[in-house]
Design an enzyme around this catalytic site. Structure first.
Site, PDB file in Angstrom:
ATOM      1  N   GLU A 159       0.819  -1.208   0.000  1.00 13.51           N
ATOM      2  CA  GLU A 159       0.000   0.000   0.000  1.00 13.51           C
ATOM      3  C   GLU A 159       0.857   1.265   0.000  1.00 13.51           C
ATOM      4  O   GLU A 159       0.673   2.175   0.811  1.00 13.51           O
ATOM      5  CB  GLU A 159      -0.956  -0.017   1.203  1.00 13.51           C
ATOM      6  CG  GLU A 159      -1.887  -1.221   1.170  1.00 13.51           C
ATOM      7  CD  GLU A 159      -2.934  -1.246   2.280  1.00 13.51           C
ATOM      8  OE1 GLU A 159      -2.671  -0.703   3.362  1.00 13.51           O
ATOM      9  OE2 GLU A 159      -4.005  -1.828   2.049  1.00 13.51           O
ATOM     10  N   ASP A 219      -8.550  -8.746   4.107  1.00  9.02           N
ATOM     11  CA  ASP A 219      -8.287  -7.670   5.057  1.00  9.02           C
ATOM     12  C   ASP A 219      -9.361  -7.595   6.135  1.00  9.02           C
ATOM     13  O   ASP A 219     -10.203  -6.700   6.100  1.00  9.02           O
ATOM     14  CB  ASP A 219      -8.213  -6.338   4.287  1.00  9.02           C
ATOM     15  CG  ASP A 219      -7.587  -5.228   5.118  1.00  9.02           C
ATOM     16  OD1 ASP A 219      -6.999  -5.539   6.164  1.00  9.02           O
ATOM     17  OD2 ASP A 219      -7.696  -4.060   4.709  1.00  9.02           O
ATOM     18  N   GLU A 269     -12.341  -2.278  12.224  1.00  7.04           N
ATOM     19  CA  GLU A 269     -12.361  -1.509  10.979  1.00  7.04           C
ATOM     20  C   GLU A 269     -13.529  -1.887  10.064  1.00  7.04           C
ATOM     21  O   GLU A 269     -14.241  -1.020   9.568  1.00  7.04           O
ATOM     22  CB  GLU A 269     -11.029  -1.701  10.253  1.00  7.04           C
ATOM     23  CG  GLU A 269     -10.970  -0.987   8.916  1.00  7.04           C
ATOM     24  CD  GLU A 269      -9.604  -1.119   8.244  1.00  7.04           C
ATOM     25  OE1 GLU A 269      -8.678  -1.705   8.839  1.00  7.04           O
ATOM     26  OE2 GLU A 269      -9.473  -0.626   7.106  1.00  7.04           O
TER      27      GLU A 269
HETATM   28  C1  GCU Z   1      -5.980  -2.017   5.787  1.00  3.10           C
HETATM   29  C2  GCU Z   1      -6.300  -0.709   6.447  1.00  3.10           C
HETATM   30  C3  GCU Z   1      -5.127   0.209   6.410  1.00  3.10           C
HETATM   31  C4  GCU Z   1      -3.913  -0.496   7.000  1.00  3.10           C
HETATM   32  C5  GCU Z   1      -3.682  -1.811   6.303  1.00  3.10           C
HETATM   33  C6  GCU Z   1      -2.590  -2.643   6.941  1.00  3.10           C
HETATM   34  O1  GCU Z   1      -5.789  -1.848   4.415  1.00  3.10           O
HETATM   35  O2  GCU Z   1      -7.416  -0.119   5.830  1.00  3.10           O
HETATM   36  O3  GCU Z   1      -5.448   1.347   7.135  1.00  3.10           O
HETATM   37  O4  GCU Z   1      -2.792   0.287   6.902  1.00  3.10           O
HETATM   38  O5  GCU Z   1      -4.850  -2.573   6.357  1.00  3.10           O
HETATM   39  O6  GCU Z   1      -2.912  -3.617   7.605  1.00  3.10           O
HETATM   40  O7  GCU Z   1      -1.423  -2.362   6.765  1.00  3.10           O
END
Ligand code: GCU
Length: 678
Positions: free
Chosen positions: A286, A365, A393
């Site tokens: 990400e 996730d 979440e």
């Molecule tokens: C999800 C979450 C993010 C987080 C990511 C992770 O995508 O929405 O906020 O950073 O998980 O576990 O690294």
């Protein structure tokens, strides 16, 4: 900011057979072995007994109290329990304890100070939950070697996916160490947490500087407070730190310059903060930097850091949440669910011993329902941590009640078939399967600086429950729930039965009124709260449901992305076959017509309608039962919980109506029961 004590509230006397008789603590531990953890154990027992029984326990230290000896011997002479003995006894496994009743007192025996602390908290639990202490004999050894909380706290004080206020570790790019830190450490230690990562896995801005002179004195102060409760502190690390701190122009793990930089940096950090447990790293994920930039593998990256941290006993916890987040929704072959396995399985055996791979419970996730991550059962020579998320979440963001311990328990019990026996996820991450020590469980934490720590008062059951489960996974979700209820609200059978019903119905209810049959997502993009069926359908995140007028689901069978075949047999064949795949995961693995008959005997579409109505009815029933506690419960807590439930009800109805309307419009098939579908 004011804060409550959650389940460690010792105000208000309790009835516990035997507890009233105790008048002193006999510390049979030599002075040189009395570390902070032992001292805190004594302090905790004294505070708890003072509040719960009204007795101020005096401290008797062998060999030190001289003149008082006669008084203590006299005190022991009468009938009943008089003392709590704390004894360090060689030969027990690390962190274990034995808690037992003798003729004139209670003994806590352990071979290390953490064991004494856990024994002390267990005794307090017995007293607070009103169990008699006249006949105790309990020997406990934590099942998971690492029992971690991962805080996603940013240094500006915000919390990524935080639903209970701001950070209590950071504010305005400074580190906070205060009363709240102490209480946090007590809460965590009381349920057996022994490791804590203080900052967000997405390490940016000031957090990159945590490993520099600027912050290390304060980092040490914080790590000392935690260490006093047997908790090793960890920090999340920016993989590209040498570049982002402006010292090198590369973070290539095979470059000698970079390797040398990390060796010097680790030496510097561990010298300053000797209690530090190590680091958690999110790399190539990400948008975070990682070894892929340099054409290197994750083993190259992790081992570089591990080698540098090894001389100081440091661990490198490396996350497996690596996937392509720039996917094209038109592409039916690329499958985000496969990515963790595809990126890491081939590296099995290539990681140094102080590297631990941290694997999310499912391949996507933290959805309300996912299959177990196929890396559990795909790795034989790699240390593994199971990562779960108690920050809700995708499960109602601590505005909805969703007690997650039953889900975690299912995950732990899942058979991976990597061996003929000792092959469950629990076996693997507890170290039983492959005789490992660097393994365990981590939870993304659900705390913040709200007065009750977790926003929703009842979300504290997940914090409490996670620790208890990691320590003693043989406890049932009901047992853990009951314990938490007694510890938090006292012993009252109506409160007990009502809250137990609510906790145990909450995950099934949430699953019913949100996305059906394992498909997941369907939430509002970015903030992940509330329904939006197509919210993620045409985006880059690899999170699709593929619904059309005929059916819904992602084909992950051998004819689709092949994901189902990543499991060991017989799991692979079961998931691959739509007739054998469990209903609750059917749409995760297959694209299915709405008219398909589920194993439950209902069609997919009727299942969608029915569960969505049922889920909301379950919420109504929870509320109705809870309202009856009005005169029994603390007014403030009662009001806070009712407020959350009002929002949950409204939001659950929105989920029901949007999902049902969407699928009615797509399929054109009416509800058999003729209910309102808009
Ligand atoms: C999800 C979450 C993010 C987080 C990511 C992770 O995508 O929405 O906020 O950073 O998980 O576990 O690294």
């Amino acid at each position: 900011m004011k804060f409550e004590q959650a389940w460690l509230d010792y105000t208000g006397k309790v009835f516990c057979d035997g507890a009233d008789e105790i008048s002193y603590i006999h510390l049979e531990i030599q002075e040189k072995e009395q570390d902070e953890v032992i001292k805190n154990s004594v302090k905790e027992l004294q505070n708890a007994f003072a509040g719960l029984t009204g007795h101020k326990l005096t401290l008797h230290e062998e060999g030190l109290s001289g003149g008082d000896e006669a008084a203590y011997t006299a005190a022991d002479a009468g009938a009943g329990l008089h003392k709590i003995r704390l004894v360090l006894q060689k030969g027990m496994p690390a962190e274990s304890y034995r808690l037992y009743t003798e003729e004139n007192g209670i003994t806590i025996e352990a071979s290390d100070s953490r064991g004494i602390l856990y024994g002390a908290f267990d005794l307090i639990r017995q007293v607070k939950t009103g169990n008699s202490i006249k006949d105790l004999d309990r020997t406990k050894s934590p099942v998971m070697p690492m029992r971690m909380l991962n805080h996603w706290d940013n240094m500006d004080g915000s919390i990524e996916r935080g639903y209970s206020g701001e950070s209590f570790f950071f504010e305005n790019n400074t580190i906070l160490v205060n009363d709240r830190t102490d209480t946090y450490a007590r809460l965590a230690a009381s349920v057996g947490i022994n490791a804590v990562v203080i900052n967000n896995v997405n390490v940016k801005d000031a957090a990159t500087w945590l490993i520099t002179e600027r912050y290390l004195d304060k980092v040490k102060e914080l790590s000392d407070v935690l260490a006093g409760y047997g908790i090793q502190m960890y920090m999340s690390l920016n993989y590209a730190a040498p570049v982002e701190l402006g010292e090198l122009d590369s973070a290539d793990p095979l470059s000698e310059d970079v390797r040398g930089w990390w060796k010097r940096r680790m030496e510097f950090v561990f010298r300053k903060v000797p209690n530090l447990g190590g680091f958690l790293i999110k790399a190539d994920s990400e948008g975070r930097p990682g070894p892929f930039t340099y054409g290197r593998t994750h083993a190259d990256g992790a081992n570089m850091l591990a080698e540098a941290a090894a001389p100081y006993g440091g661990n490198i916890i490396w996350r497996c949440f690596v996937y392509n987040c720039q996917q094209d929704w038109r592409d039916y072959k690329t499958d985000r669910a496969r990515s963790g396995y595809d990126n890491f399985q081939g590296l099995d055996g290539k990681f140094l011993d102080n590297v631990v791979l941290q694997i999310k419970n499912g391949p996507m996730d933290f959805q309300v329902r996912e299959p177990v991550h196929p890396l559990f059962g795909g790795l034989k020579q790699t240390n593994q941590i199971l990562e779960v998320q108690i920050a809700q979440e995708y499960t109602g963001q601590q505005r909805h009640l969703c007690y997650l311990i039953p889900m975690f328990q299912e995950i732990l019990k899942f058979r991976t078939y990597i061996k003929e026996e000792n092959d469950t996820v629990e076996d693997i991450v507890s170290g039983r399967t492959f005789r490992q020590h660097n393994c365990g469980m981590a939870a993304v934490a659900n705390t913040g600086n709200d007065v009750n720590w977790t926003g929703h008062d009842m979300a504290a059951a997940n914090l409490y429950g996670f620790g208890r489960l990691a320590f003693e996974p043989e406890l049932s979700a009901e047992e853990i729930a009951r314990e938490w209820i007694f510890m938090t609200f006292g012993k009252d059978s109506q409160i007990e039965e009502t809250l137990l019903f609510m906790l145990m119905s909450s995950w099934p209810a949430y699953e019913k009124y949100t996305s059906p049959l394992g498909i997941g997502w369907m939430v509002n993009p970015n903030y992940h709260y509330g329904p939006s069926v197509d919210g993620y359908e045409y985006s880059r995140w690899g999170t699709y449901h593929r619904a059309d007028h005929m059916g819904i689901g992602v084909d992950r069978s051998h004819e689709g992305t092949g994901y189902a075949l990543l499991y060991n047999e017989p799991n692979a064949s079961v998931y691959d076959d739509k007739r054998r795949c469990p209903d609750e995961l059917l749409l995760f693995f297959h694209h299915i017509p709405y008219t398909w008959m589920l194993r439950s005997g209902k069609t997919v579409i009727q299942h969608i309608y029915d569960t969505h109505f049922e889920g909301v009815e379950m919420v109504d029933e929870m509320i109705e039962r809870f309202m009856k506690l009005q005169d029994k419960m603390d007014k403030v807590k009662y009001r806070r919980i009712v407020e959350r439930f009002m929002e949950q009800k409204e939001n659950a109805e929105e989920w029901r109506d949007q999902i049902n309307a969407y699928f009615y419009r797509k399929s054109g098939i009416s509800d058999e029961k003729g209910r309102d579908i808009y």
